[in-house]
Design a protein around this motif. Structure first.
Motif, PDB file in Angstrom:
ATOM      1  N   PHE A 106       5.614  -2.785   7.699  1.00  0.00           N
ATOM      2  CA  PHE A 106       6.958  -2.259   7.434  1.00  0.00           C
ATOM      3  C   PHE A 106       7.997  -3.378   7.451  1.00  0.00           C
ATOM      4  CE2 PHE A 106      10.955  -0.279   8.955  1.00  0.00           C
ATOM      5  CZ  PHE A 106      11.161   0.629   7.923  1.00  0.00           C
ATOM      6  N   ASN A 107       7.782  -4.367   8.286  1.00  0.00           N
ATOM      7  CA  ASN A 107       8.722  -5.487   8.380  1.00  0.00           C
ATOM      8  C   ASN A 107       8.707  -6.377   7.140  1.00  0.00           C
ATOM      9  OD1 ASN A 107       9.651  -4.720  10.916  1.00  0.00           O
ATOM     10  ND2 ASN A 107       8.133  -5.950  12.004  1.00  0.00           N
ATOM     11  N   LEU A 108       7.773  -6.121   6.217  1.00  0.00           N
ATOM     12  CA  LEU A 108       7.700  -6.884   4.967  1.00  0.00           C
ATOM     13  C   LEU A 108       8.437  -6.191   3.822  1.00  0.00           C
ATOM     14  CD1 LEU A 108       3.898  -7.849   5.073  1.00  0.00           C
ATOM     15  CD2 LEU A 108       5.848  -9.227   5.843  1.00  0.00           C
ATOM     16  N   ARG A 109       9.214  -5.168   4.134  1.00  0.00           N
ATOM     17  CA  ARG A 109       9.833  -4.349   3.085  1.00  0.00           C
ATOM     18  C   ARG A 109      11.008  -5.035   2.394  1.00  0.00           C
ATOM     19  NH1 ARG A 109      11.821  -3.068   7.879  1.00  0.00           N
ATOM     20  NH2 ARG A 109      13.996  -2.446   8.154  1.00  0.00           N
ATOM     21  N   HIS A 110      11.493  -6.156   2.921  1.00  0.00           N
ATOM     22  CA  HIS A 110      12.639  -6.870   2.347  1.00  0.00           C
ATOM     23  C   HIS A 110      13.853  -5.935   2.289  1.00  0.00           C
ATOM     24  CE1 HIS A 110       9.914 -10.125   1.677  1.00  0.00           C
ATOM     25  NE2 HIS A 110       9.172  -9.421   0.839  1.00  0.00           N
ATOM     26  N   GLN A 111      14.398  -5.697   1.100  1.00  0.00           N
ATOM     27  CA  GLN A 111      15.590  -4.858   0.975  1.00  0.00           C
ATOM     28  C   GLN A 111      15.255  -3.392   0.708  1.00  0.00           C
ATOM     29  OE1 GLN A 111      18.630  -6.203   1.630  1.00  0.00           O
ATOM     30  NE2 GLN A 111      17.421  -8.040   2.088  1.00  0.00           N
ATOM     31  N   SER A 112      13.983  -3.059   0.632  1.00  0.00           N
ATOM     32  CA  SER A 112      13.585  -1.680   0.333  1.00  0.00           C
ATOM     33  C   SER A 112      13.652  -0.814   1.590  1.00  0.00           C
ATOM     34  CB  SER A 112      12.168  -1.653  -0.248  1.00  0.00           C
ATOM     35  OG  SER A 112      12.127  -2.327  -1.486  1.00  0.00           O
ATOM     36  N   LEU A 116       4.970   0.606   0.327  1.00  0.00           N
ATOM     37  CA  LEU A 116       3.872   1.327  -0.305  1.00  0.00           C
ATOM     38  C   LEU A 116       2.641   0.450  -0.133  1.00  0.00           C
ATOM     39  CD1 LEU A 116       2.960   3.792  -1.946  1.00  0.00           C
ATOM     40  CD2 LEU A 116       3.456   2.484  -4.027  1.00  0.00           C
ATOM     41  N   ILE A 117       1.684   0.932   0.648  1.00  0.00           N
ATOM     42  CA  ILE A 117       0.542   0.105   1.044  1.00  0.00           C
ATOM     43  C   ILE A 117      -0.559   0.175  -0.011  1.00  0.00           C
ATOM     44  CG2 ILE A 117      -1.205  -0.284   2.819  1.00  0.00           C
ATOM     45  CD1 ILE A 117       0.776   1.112   4.793  1.00  0.00           C
ATOM     46  N   ILE A 118      -0.992  -1.003  -0.460  1.00  0.00           N
ATOM     47  CA  ILE A 118      -2.087  -1.124  -1.417  1.00  0.00           C
ATOM     48  C   ILE A 118      -3.310  -1.620  -0.657  1.00  0.00           C
ATOM     49  CG2 ILE A 118      -2.824  -2.090  -3.622  1.00  0.00           C
ATOM     50  CD1 ILE A 118      -0.188  -0.443  -3.725  1.00  0.00           C
ATOM     51  N   ILE A 123      -3.405   2.487  -4.447  1.00  0.00           N
ATOM     52  CA  ILE A 123      -2.239   2.981  -3.723  1.00  0.00           C
ATOM     53  C   ILE A 123      -2.704   3.914  -2.616  1.00  0.00           C
ATOM     54  CG2 ILE A 123      -0.172   4.418  -3.936  1.00  0.00           C
ATOM     55  CD1 ILE A 123       0.002   3.427  -6.866  1.00  0.00           C
ATOM     56  N   THR A 124      -2.104   3.776  -1.427  1.00  0.00           N
ATOM     57  CA  THR A 124      -2.460   4.674  -0.321  1.00  0.00           C
ATOM     58  C   THR A 124      -1.220   5.439   0.147  1.00  0.00           C
ATOM     59  OG1 THR A 124      -2.196   2.914   1.349  1.00  0.00           O
ATOM     60  CG2 THR A 124      -4.396   3.219   0.387  1.00  0.00           C
ATOM     61  N   ASP A 125      -0.539   4.947   1.176  1.00  0.00           N
ATOM     62  CA  ASP A 125       0.569   5.664   1.806  1.00  0.00           C
ATOM     63  C   ASP A 125       1.788   4.762   1.963  1.00  0.00           C
ATOM     64  OD1 ASP A 125      -1.106   7.870   2.204  1.00  0.00           O
ATOM     65  OD2 ASP A 125      -1.681   7.237   4.219  1.00  0.00           O
ATOM     66  N   THR A 126       2.889   5.367   2.399  1.00  0.00           N
ATOM     67  CA  THR A 126       4.009   4.587   2.907  1.00  0.00           C
ATOM     68  C   THR A 126       3.734   4.330   4.391  1.00  0.00           C
ATOM     69  OG1 THR A 126       5.416   6.430   3.642  1.00  0.00           O
ATOM     70  CG2 THR A 126       5.511   5.831   1.299  1.00  0.00           C
ATOM     71  N   SER A 127       4.716   3.835   5.115  1.00  0.00           N
ATOM     72  CA  SER A 127       4.481   3.521   6.529  1.00  0.00           C
ATOM     73  C   SER A 127       4.341   4.768   7.388  1.00  0.00           C
ATOM     74  CB  SER A 127       5.612   2.646   7.080  1.00  0.00           C
ATOM     75  OG  SER A 127       6.819   3.391   7.170  1.00  0.00           O
ATOM     76  N   TYR A 128       4.843   5.904   6.896  1.00  0.00           N
ATOM     77  CA  TYR A 128       4.795   7.101   7.742  1.00  0.00           C
ATOM     78  C   TYR A 128       4.584   8.399   6.964  1.00  0.00           C
ATOM     79  CZ  TYR A 128       9.599   8.368   6.387  1.00  0.00           C
ATOM     80  OH  TYR A 128      10.726   8.733   5.685  1.00  0.00           O
TER      81      TYR A 128
END
Length: 206
Positions: A106-112, A116-118, A123-128
């Motif tokens: 999640f800490n790699l999201r930058h400005q988003s 979205l985890i690959i 494609i899988t999930d978001t952080s939660y």
């Protein structure tokens, strides 16, 4: 000791999809602690009187036994953009209380707003939350999410959402994305426009 959580939505005076939460709760207890006798979570849940007219997030923390239950008023966090991140080793097939790996991603999201985890190119999930994608009037969701939530499981069974193997290059086929979990339905999910899923346009069209 390995701990797990079960997040249950209390809304309109009742616990939503409690039978699905019981199923996952007892499956986890059997898998990790060898406990064969099922428990019914609703027997342990008691929303405080001053919250009974609210939407409440009930968080059950447990191991072999229930450790604690927290009750908090719930408001959906705005999520209008996603940053794709890659992790081929992440394992969240059970709802672990330890979210260290997810938090690091999640800490790699930058400005988003979220990620979205690959995993293994898919494609899988978001952080939660589980994620769904709209094409024409139909919804699709990853066939192999990191964690199959109770809400997406219900949508699969009802035929409202179709499971599919989805990779980043498929994203231009869709018009929008939404997130769903125990607290968020299709109807009340924030809308994520596909162009707000960061990196995929750059990677596909460079």
């Amino acid at each position: 000791m390995c701990l797990f959580i079960e997040t249950i939505c209390y809304e309109r005076g009742c616990f939503q999809r409690i039978e699905l939460h019981n199923e996952r709760f007892n499956r986890t207890r059997q898998q990790f602690f060898g406990l064969q006798i099922p428990l019914q979570l609703e027997l342990f849940l008691s929303v405080p009187a001053d919250l009974k007219d609210k939407t409440v997030k009930c968080t059950v923390t447990y191991g072999a036994d229930i450790i604690r239950i927290d009750y908090n008023i719930y408001q959906i966090r705005p999520v209008n953009s996603l940053q794709m991140v890659v992790d081929d080793s992440i394992d969240y097939a059970f709802k672990y209380a330890d979210r260290t790996k997810l938090n690091s991603l999640f800490n790699l999201r930058h400005q988003s707003d979220d990620i979205l985890i690959i995993k293994s190119g898919l494609i899988t999930d978001t952080s939660y939350a589980n994620v769904i994608f709209k094409k024409d009037d139909k919804w699709y969701s990853p066939q192999n999410p990191l964690l199959k939530g109770t809400q997406i499981g219900r949508y699969f069974r009802e035929g409202r959402v179709t499971p599919a193997l989805l990779c980043p290059s498929d994203l231009p086929l869709f018009s929008e994305a939404r997130i769903v979990n125990a607290m968020i339905s299709i109807e009340n999910s924030p809308v994520i426009h596909i162009e707000n899923i960061k990196d995929f346009f750059r990677d596909i069209y460079k």
